[in-house]
Design a protein around this motif. Structure first.
Motif, short mmCIF file in Angstrom:
data_model
loop_
_atom_site.label_atom_id
_atom_site.label_comp_id
_atom_site.label_asym_id
_atom_site.label_seq_id
_atom_site.Cartn_x
_atom_site.Cartn_y
_atom_site.Cartn_z
N TYR A 221 0.83 -1.21 0.00
CA TYR A 221 0.00 0.00 0.00
C TYR A 221 0.86 1.25 0.00
CZ TYR A 221 -4.69 -1.92 0.13
OH TYR A 221 -5.87 -2.53 -0.23
N LEU A 222 1.95 1.24 0.75
CA LEU A 222 2.85 2.39 0.75
C LEU A 222 3.38 2.67 -0.65
CD1 LEU A 222 4.50 4.49 2.43
CD2 LEU A 222 6.27 2.74 2.64
N GLN A 223 3.63 1.60 -1.41
CA GLN A 223 4.15 1.73 -2.79
C GLN A 223 3.03 1.89 -3.81
OE1 GLN A 223 8.28 -0.84 -2.00
NE2 GLN A 223 6.55 -1.83 -3.01
N GLU A 224 1.83 2.26 -3.32
CA GLU A 224 0.67 2.54 -4.17
C GLU A 224 0.33 1.37 -5.08
OE1 GLU A 224 1.93 6.22 -5.97
OE2 GLU A 224 1.01 7.39 -4.34
N GLY A 225 0.44 0.16 -4.52
CA GLY A 225 0.02 -1.04 -5.24
C GLY A 225 1.09 -1.68 -6.10
N VAL A 226 2.29 -1.15 -6.09
CA VAL A 226 3.39 -1.68 -6.92
C VAL A 226 4.23 -2.64 -6.08
CG1 VAL A 226 5.50 -1.11 -8.20
CG2 VAL A 226 3.47 0.37 -8.38
N TRP A 227 4.58 -3.80 -6.68
CA TRP A 227 5.45 -4.77 -6.01
C TRP A 227 6.47 -5.27 -7.00
CZ3 TRP A 227 5.84 -5.47 -0.98
CH2 TRP A 227 6.61 -6.54 -0.51
N GLU A 228 7.74 -5.02 -6.68
CA GLU A 228 8.85 -5.42 -7.56
C GLU A 228 8.61 -4.96 -8.99
OE1 GLU A 228 9.32 -9.64 -6.92
OE2 GLU A 228 10.64 -9.29 -5.21
N GLU A 239 -5.63 4.69 -3.27
CA GLU A 239 -6.02 6.06 -2.92
C GLU A 239 -7.41 6.10 -2.29
OE1 GLU A 239 -6.36 10.15 -2.47
OE2 GLU A 239 -4.57 8.92 -2.82
N GLN A 240 -8.37 5.42 -2.91
CA GLN A 240 -9.74 5.42 -2.39
C GLN A 240 -9.83 4.70 -1.04
OE1 GLN A 240 -13.04 4.50 -5.27
NE2 GLN A 240 -11.33 4.24 -6.68
N ALA A 241 -9.23 3.53 -0.96
CA ALA A 241 -9.38 2.70 0.22
C ALA A 241 -8.78 3.35 1.46
CB ALA A 241 -8.74 1.33 -0.01
N THR A 242 -7.73 4.14 1.28
CA THR A 242 -7.03 4.71 2.43
C THR A 242 -7.37 6.17 2.67
OG1 THR A 242 -5.09 5.29 1.07
CG2 THR A 242 -5.13 3.09 2.07
N TYR A 259 -12.67 7.27 8.20
CA TYR A 259 -12.58 5.85 7.85
C TYR A 259 -12.68 5.72 6.34
CZ TYR A 259 -13.20 0.80 8.49
OH TYR A 259 -13.03 -0.56 8.49
N GLY A 260 -11.84 4.83 5.77
CA GLY A 260 -11.83 4.61 4.33
C GLY A 260 -12.61 3.37 3.97
N TYR A 261 -12.02 2.54 3.13
CA TYR A 261 -12.62 1.26 2.79
C TYR A 261 -11.91 0.16 3.57
CZ TYR A 261 -15.01 3.52 -1.16
OH TYR A 261 -15.81 4.33 -1.94
N GLN A 262 -12.33 -0.01 4.83
CA GLN A 262 -11.76 -0.99 5.74
C GLN A 262 -10.34 -0.62 6.18
OE1 GLN A 262 -14.01 -4.18 6.31
NE2 GLN A 262 -15.23 -2.39 5.71
#
Length: 474
Positions: A221-228, A239-242, A259-262
């Motif tokens: 989440y910190l990396q805005e959904g990017v992994w490797e 962005e929406q969920a948090t 509160y966001g999306y959970q």
């Protein structure tokens, strides 16, 4: 290649004071907050981690409501795949349950309202669901009092409905859906969950995840959904969920920042997923940091306060490093077993005797003790058979057993408090719970009183508790 372990670094190498981390750890212990493990990430690297013995960082830990953030992630992925949308009516997924009354009650309830805990209910629906074998049907029968989207109420039943919708829309259970989309790319393993009577994954609680995998989830989440280098979670969903989707108060505390999306908004521009009794995944975008915690504490806010008091300033103001002191501290983290009083002159009177138990909620029919010189043993019988666990003297001994139908792994140590009182401490590994069994031997009987480190809500606890157990020598 799947990244199974996060990269490691030293605090000062990532611009963090090791003294700040040492003060954080010392604060956890001074305030006796019952933390089991933690990880601090900065710039994508682990700069500090610790686990208090007898807990083990490789053991999955119950997340309680931190599970909700994983369920939200699955919904975000399913929306991206076109399986559903935020504005789908909840009743549209379950036409088999529809009546005129239910349609009227649920007409304006949408997926986004489940996500933002703004369903319009006046109380958490979970206790009502647990009274039924048909949780979805039961949810539809609970009156909606406020217009959906206008009233925040923390509602674990809403998250269960998200899991049920995901299953209906995709034909796949929650964890099975996340396996190729989240768990495999992040190298997360050994994840389990609880289910409803119909086998649908609970969603709002019940997941078990390792501490490093909690940290990985926060890093994603910190990396805005990017992994490797790969976008595995849509940036717009992160962005929406948090972001603040609904107001949840106006106080200056971490449960009233929106509160966001959970996900909860926090002070200091941070956000988090959290679970009862101190399970945290705190994401700090302004500091490019993540803090993951597992614990067993009543007042969760005390842990967050130490994050803001020590870790936060330590990421912006360098203080002379204390890396060697921090290393020594992290290498020595432990919960000491009770001090062992060698023996009781009366232990032979009780050792090896079978006690017939009075009726009790755990279904235990009989039990016995064996007090050997180097360790003890407790045996109990229930309709499933006999169950044994070892008791360390001045040390923790791990045992696995079944109680109240649930598999439990515990680290156990015991001591005599006086000649007729034996006390066992059971740390239920992978859970927030630590139980103390006080066994009072009186003539031909024994009374066992069980106390727990934290209060639990009847019907909502993930683990059973035996409050009192009385037995007589057969």
């Amino acid at each position: 290649m799947i990244q199974t372990k996060l990269a490691r670094s030293k605090p000062e190498e990532q611009g963090v004071s090791s003294k700040a981390i040492l003060d954080f750890v010392n604060g956890l212990e001074t305030e006796e907050l019952g933390v089991h493990s933690f990880i601090v990430l900065r710039h994508g690297k682990v700069i500090a981690e610790g686990t208090w013995s007898p807990y083990n960082e490789e053991h999955p830990h119950i997340l309680n409501s931190l599970s909700k953030s994983f369920t939200s992630t699955a919904i975000g992925l399913a929306i991206e795949e076109g399986k559903l949308s935020l504005d789908d009516a909840v009743i549209s997924f379950f036409p088999e349950y529809m009546t005129d009354e239910i349609e009227k009650n649920m007409a304006n309830l949408k997926v986004r309202h489940l996500l933002s805990m703004s369903t319009g209910h006046d109380e958490d629906t979970t206790p009502y669901l647990r009274r039924s074998n048909e949780w979805v049907k039961e949810f539809f029968n609970i009156p909606i009092v406020h217009e959906p989207g206008t009233h925040f109420l923390y509602n674990t039943g809403a998250t269960y409905m998200l899991s049920a919708i995901l299953t209906k829309a995709t034909g796949t259970m929650l964890l099975d859906y996340l396996e190729p989309r989240l768990f495999e790319p992040l190298g997360m393993t050994d994840i389990t969950t609880t289910t409803c009577p119909n086998g649908i994954h609970f969603g709002g609680s019940g997941m078990r995840v390792k501490i490093e995998d909690i940290a990985k989830f926060g890093l994603l989440y910190l990396q805005e959904g990017v992994w490797e280098g790969e976008q595995i979670l849509p940036e717009h969903w992160v962005e929406q969920a948090t972001s603040k989707q609904v107001c949840n108060g106006n106080d200056d505390n971490d449960w009233a920042q929106g509160y966001g999306y959970q996900f909860w908004r926090c002070r200091h521009g941070a956000y988090r997923g959290d679970g009862a009794f101190g399970q945290f995944c705190v994401v700090m975008p302004e500091q490019d940091a993540v803090v993951a915690v597992t614990a067993g504490v009543m007042d969760m806010g005390d842990i967050l306060n130490l994050v803001w008091t020590h870790l936060l300033p330590g990421m912006s103001s360098m203080v002379e490093g204390q890396q060697s002191d921090l290393d020594s501290k992290l290498a020595s983290l432990t919960y000491d077993p009770p001090r062992f009083i060698t023996t009781s002159p009366n232990s032979h009177r009780w050792s090896g005797k079978r006690f017939e138990a009075q009726e009790n909620d755990a279904g235990i029919t009989a039990f016995s003790f064996n007090f050997d010189e180097d360790k003890g043993e407790f045996v109990f019988w229930d309709p499933e058979g006999d169950h044994k666990f070892k008791i360390g003297y001045g040390e923790w001994i791990e045992s696995e057993y079944i109680i109240a139908g649930q598999e439990v792994k515990s680290a156990i140590s015991g001591t005599w408090r006086d000649r007729n009182t034996f006390e066992m401490t059971l740390r239920l590994l992978g859970t927030p719970f630590c139980d103390k069994w006080t066994c009072d031997f009186i003539h031909g009987a024994v009374r066992i009183n069980v106390s727990r480190n934290i209060w639990t809500v009847p019907g909502l606890s993930d683990m059973a508790l035996v409050p009192t157990l009385i037995g007589y020598i057969h």
